[in-house]
Each structure stands twice: as C-alpha cells, then as structure tokens.
Design an enzyme around this catalytic site. Structure first.
Site, PDB file in Angstrom:
ATOM      1  CD  GLU A  26      46.352  38.933  39.181  1.00 14.91           C
ATOM      2  OE1 GLU A  26      45.595  38.776  38.204  1.00 14.91           O
ATOM      3  OE2 GLU A  26      47.540  38.612  39.191  1.00 14.91           O
ATOM      4  CG  HIS A  27      43.191  33.402  37.869  1.00  7.68           C
ATOM      5  ND1 HIS A  27      41.883  33.122  37.556  1.00  7.68           N
ATOM      6  CD2 HIS A  27      43.800  32.206  37.938  1.00  7.68           C
ATOM      7  CE1 HIS A  27      41.711  31.824  37.437  1.00  7.68           C
ATOM      8  NE2 HIS A  27      42.871  31.240  37.658  1.00  7.68           N
ATOM      9  CB  SER A  28      48.285  37.039  36.248  1.00  9.78           C
ATOM     10  OG  SER A  28      48.779  37.873  37.252  1.00  9.78           O
ATOM     11  CB  CYS A  42      49.993  30.149  40.366  1.00 10.59           C
ATOM     12  SG  CYS A  42      49.479  30.746  41.996  1.00 10.59           S
TER      13      CYS A  42
END
Length: 666
Positions: free
Chosen positions: A362-364, A366
């Site tokens: 999941e990108h949020s 980092c």
C-alpha cells in the site's frame, strides 16, 4: 527519477559507524516564494498553449497574456492572503506545512478507488539461483521450497530493518541515514484502515507489544500470525531463519489439513481490494460481529509485514517474456490469489509454489522506492542452505502441528459478509481483467552510454524517450508526472517534475518533421534535456510548484467568496491531468520487473529501472481504453531508444551555429 547514487554504491557494503553525539538535523521543507511559483507555473503551461494555437485555438500570445494577468492578480490579491495563511500554518507545524497537514489525505487517503491496481505497487524478484531447478517446476499446492524461500526473504528483510535501527547501516550522522531510517520505519507495523470518505493509517504499536513482533501469513485464503522475535530479550532479538521456517511450516500444515478436511476459507481478503467506502462498511460490520475479528484486524495492522503463500503458479514458460509476464501478473494479483492478500498492508512478500517471489504494498505510508531498497538488500544474498538443519526441506508432515508459535487469525462471518466477499471478488476480477501490466527489458544500452558518451542525465533522457513514444502512438501531447524526492528536508517526501516542457515539445515535433535536419534535432534534444534537469533540481530542492499550488488552493476560502481565475482555469486542471504517470527506481539488478496502475483510464503508469547496460520498463494500461496499448507503447519506446541513439551517434553535441534554427522551433 528517484536516484540515490551514493545509496546504490554503498547499499551492499557492510558499514559499522560510530554515531556522533549530536545527530545531523535536516532543514524544514520551505514554503516556496509565491511569485517564483507563479512564474514557474506560467512556464509549465507554455507547451499546452502552443498546442492549442497549433490546433486552431487562440494565438499563444493572447492566451499567455491572459494567464499572466490572472497570475498577477492572484499574486497581489487573494493569492497573497493564501500565501500568508500557508506561512502561518508552517510556523504552527512541527515538521512542515505539507506533510503535517494535508498531503497524506489529499494524495492517498481520500481516494475511494480500490487499492488493487489503482494504488498498490508491485515488484517481481529474480529467481534464487541456489534453489534446485526441479523445485522451480512446481505448479500447484504449497511446497517445502516455497516455504523455505519465504522464510529466507522474511528473515533478510527483518535483518535489514534491525541493522538500520541499530545504525549499523546508514547512521543518523548522514542525510541518507536520516531519510532512510525514517522512511523505512513507515513500512513496518502499519496498515491502511478504511473509513468513510477518508481512510486513516493504523497507529504504530510500541516495540514491546507482542503483536509488533509478529508477521502474518496468508495461505489458502486463511490468515495466521507468527512471532518472529524472542520475547524475553531486550531489545527483542530476531529468531533465526530455521525457526522462522519451522513456524511457517507448522501453520502451512494446519492450513493443508483444514483444506483436506473439506474446510474452505471465507475470502475476506478480497474485501480489502474493494472500493474503500464499501470496505469501510464491511470492516465495521466485521468488527461488530466478534472480539475475534477485532483481534484479527488489530494483529494484521500492527504486525511487521505480510507474507502471502500462493497455492498456484499460473501457467508459464521457464524463460522469456511469457515467464516474466505471468510472474508480474501473479505478484500484482490474479483471480486465483486476490483473496490471498491484504491490500491494506504496507509491505507484503509474495511467494508461489515454484519459489517465484515478489512484493506488493500500500502506497500511502511510504513511496515504493523505500521497500524496493529493503527488498533489494534482502535479495543480494541468496538462500544459504547452511542456515538450515537440512540442506533440502523435507515434505510436510501429516502430524498435528505444534501450536506454541503460530495462531489462527480466523474471521467470524455471517451471511452478509459471505455475500459481500462474493461481490468483492467479482469486482476485483473486473479490475484485474481491465489491467494490462507488463515489464520489458531494453538491452542495447543503458546509463553508461548516456552518461559517458552523451554526458547527459539518464533520467532526463528516458523522459524524452517516453514523450516521443507517447506522441507517436497518440498523435498528441499530455501532462506528464514524474516523481522527485524532497528527501533533503525534514519529513520531506515527493514533488512533481512536470516533464512536458516547451523544449521537449519542440524536440518531439522535430523528430517527426522530415524537413528538420538531424543536427537541429540534436540541438533541440540538448535544450529539452537541459530544461528537464533544471526542473529536477528545482523539485528536489523544495522549489517545485505542484505541492505549493495545492497548498495555496486549500488555503482559499470559497465560502467567504474567495476565488481565483487562475486556479479555476480549465488549463490549471489540464496541466495536472497526468496521462503519463512515471517514476524511476534504482538500477533494479535484483528485480525482474515492477509496476503501478495508470492514473487515468486512457493513460499509462510507467516505472523504469535504468542500469548501466539496460533499461527496464514496467507499463500498465487499461484494456477498456481503445487509445492505449501496453505492448504498443513498449514498441514505441524501444523504437525511440534506437532512433535517439542513431541521432546522437550521427550528429555533434549542441552547437551554437544552429541557434537560430533551434529558436525557431521553440
């Protein structure tokens, strides 16, 4: 492009440094000067205005003068108020005006689209050469070699984390050390939690929390928790890789026995791939059904990382593009394994029966560069059989596994959740069917030739390649997003490089104009590369414009009647419609491929890894769009790379003698 030359050179070296008594501190991310941001914005829209004029729109001078007038009005009017508010916000913020206040929500957590493809990144690892070839032929069912490689990768990832925490790698006496340690801390013990309208990130647990010392594994869509640290030590000590393998094997045996007995897991993992508001509703319902569900979700969020042991290897040939394609698809997620993932988790290691491996996340918390650094370190040393009691893992034993070091994380479900899982699987299958990701390796040359022969920035060069390829396949230009790191600042994260410039437009058009000489094209390329490098320096040094423009817009008070013709202009939005969303990782020597989803239905998501002698491209587009083709863009990229090399080999470097001809194209 997210380049870390010093980091790449030294990442594989063992470093033992004494930490100075006073740690290096990073400066605050500045609030850019308002007038300079507006001037840079006006410069960034010039190629759009030139395109409008070329296609029958208003003359460039007329359109530009209007935007310049709006910019002047903004600078002396409501924009000045917004800037003052932003400066006040910065003074009240502990770290910086951007990260402390709105970046996470606006960039990630407010998005309601499913994480699958749309947000999560993926990495396909190279095979481990120390694993026997016969083991790599397995197709179905969890295999002993699959478990062994999984245990090895998990152990290596956590070794990197521990060494970084102990400051044996990149201590806090270096800027890279500060950035890497702070960023890496965000990829462990965290998950995205769905909430209506805007998600949140789970709160990191204390290091003494037992859940913080566990990983969770997904096998046959069931979830298990496994402690991987010795609880009695202070600080906690990572258990050896043999013990990790033993614990994973025990959980796998339990799952295999459940499957053999006719039990079938409810595919709750698929709910994490659903629309965020839909998942928020279903999670809330799950948490009200039982304390067990609350415990399961808490451990998933607080655990170090996820491990998905997939039960099938999609049909693939052992070598070639077909092998790479099937590997990449399996890591991204397929219909068969989508429920064997928790897409909310920041970092998940994935291994299939043939021991092919990769990671997704999941990108949020980092950016993908951070886990790619960790994973690359984990891959440097292949599996060491001497670390295990037996050189070759034994078949799974049918005996009832001992349960002291693993725990079922089952979900209590009702008919509503069962139905929602079926619906979520159908929606996930549709997303997967519409996604066309692939990875390609261009092997004729790489960064060495670009740097040594051309004396140019490889990143700027690749960005020109992408623009030429896009224009040749679409017959039009688009706004281009390239990620830049602001890692030199405290809690800095990213900024946008607006790669489409007046100079790049002129060069691309010259490449398709038979009346333009090769030398003029070379000179135009020089100007385009120089312009891009300037934008990169501005973005990485806190002088980019897109984060500042976002902040200014959020400081506007429309309910009080505040408005701006500049910010309401359709061109303001068009210049941020990134149909080419691009980013670069390291050289990627240990990765077969990588990727992320296109931002727009008729656009592309492109990741590239530039090595000394090759360049790898990860491309994603949507099957539903008649205007895009992953394979077609790859062909255009490879053609552009060949044509640019020919251009540079048959012409001289930038010459002043053709300055007039070059200027006429701008």
């Amino acid at each position: 492009m997210l380049r870390l030359p010093a980091l790449r050179r030294n990442l594989l070296m063992r470093q033992n440094s004494t930490v100075a008594s006073k740690q290096l501190s990073l400066p605050r991310l500045p609030v850019p000067d308002l007038r300079k941001t507006l001037d840079r914005y006006l410069r960034s829209i010039e190629p759009f205005l030139l395109e409008d004029e070329a296609h029958g729109g208003l003359p460039f001078d007329t359109s530009y003068s209007l935007r310049a007038k709006w910019a002047d009005e903004f600078a002396t009017g409501v924009g000045k108020l917004c800037q003052e508010r932003l400066l006040a916000l910065d003074r009240a913020s502990p770290n910086n005006w951007l990260d402390d206040n709105f970046w996470m929500n606006k960039a990630y957590l407010e998005w309601r689209a499913p994480l699958l493809v749309n947000s999560n990144w993926w990495l396909a690892f190279h095979d481990d050469e120390r694993i026997p070839s016969l083991a790599k032929e397995a197709k179905d069912g969890i295999t002993p070699w699959q478990v062994r490689r999984a245990a090895w990768l998990v152990h290596r990832v956590l070794c990197f984390k521990d060494r970084l925490d102990r400051q044996e790698l990149y201590p806090d006496t270096t800027r890279t050390g500060i950035w890497l340690r702070a960023s890496t801390a965000k990829m462990f013990n965290v998950a995205r939690i769905p909430k209506p309208m805007c998600d949140i990130l789970s709160k990191p647990p204390s290091t003494s929390n037992p859940d913080a010392q566990k990983i969770y594994i997904m096998v046959h869509n069931w979830c298990y928790a496994i402690p991987v640290y010795h609880p009695a030590t202070s600080p906690s000590k990572l258990v050896d890789v043999q013990e990790i393998e033993t614990r994973i094997r025990s959980a796998v045996v339990d799952a295999e026995q459940r499957l053999a007995a006719g039990e079938k897991a409810v595919p709750v993992g698929a709910l994490t791939a659903d629309d965020r508001d839909k998942w928020a509703q279903n999670l809330q319902h799950l948490l009200t059904l039982s304390p067990q569900n609350q415990r399961t979700h808490r451990i998933i969020c607080q655990s170090l990382l996820g491990l998905s042991l997939d039960g099938t290897s999609p049909t693939f040939s052992p070598t070639g593009q077909e092998s790479l394609t099937s590997h990449l698809l399996a890591i991204r997620a397929t219909n068969a394994n989508v429920a064997n993932r928790i897409f909310d988790k920041a970092h998940t290691v994935i291994v299939d029966p043939s021991t092919r491996a990769g990671a997704s996340g999941e990108h949020s918390p980092c950016d993908a560069l951070v886990p790619s650094i960790v994973d690359e370190w984990a891959l440097v040393d292949g599996l060491d059989s001497s670390s295990f009691r037996v050189a070759e893992p034994l078949p799974f034993e049918p005996a009832v596994p001992e349960q002291s070091h693993w725990e079922r994380l089952d979900w209590d479900v009702d008919d509503k959740i069962k139905s929602e899982c079926i619906n979520a699987l159908a929606r996930a299958d549709a997303i997967i069917a519409n996604s066309d990701p692939n990875a390609y390796c261009f092997q004729e040359y790489g960064t060495d030739w670009i740097k040594d022969t051309l004396k140019q920035s490889p990143d700027a060069y690749i960005q020109m390649v992408l623009q030429l390829a896009y224009y040749k396949t679409r017959g039009e230009f688009t706004a281009i997003y390239e990620t830049a790191l602001t890692r030199m600042f405290k809690r800095g994260r990213t900024e946008t490089i607006r790669s489409f410039t007046r100079q790049s437009r002129a060069w691309v058009l010259s490449m398709l104009d038979g009346d333009v000489s090769q030398q003029t094209r070379r000179n135009l390329l020089h100007n385009a590369l120089h312009a891009h490098s300037t934008l990169m320096r501005e973005a990485t040094s806190g002088r980019g414009i897109d984060r500042h423009l976002l902040g200014l817009k959020l400081m506007l008070r429309p309910l009080s009647g505040e408005q701006s013709a500049l910010l309401d202009d359709e061109l303001f939005q068009r210049s941020q419609t990134w149909r080419l969303s691009t980013s670069g990782l390291s050289a990627g020597n240990y990765f077969r491929g990588t990727g992320f989803g296109a931002t727009y239905e008729d656009g592309y998501g492109i990741n590239y890894m530039a090595a000394p002698d090759m360049i790898k491209f990860g491309i994603e587009s949507k099957v539903s769009s008649p205007r895009t083709s992953t394979e077609g863009l790859k062909d255009a990229i490879f053609e552009a790379l060949a044509n640019m090399r020919t251009l540079c080999l048959t012409t001289n470097a930038h010459t002043a003698s053709e300055h007039a001809q070059v200027s006429s194209h701008l």
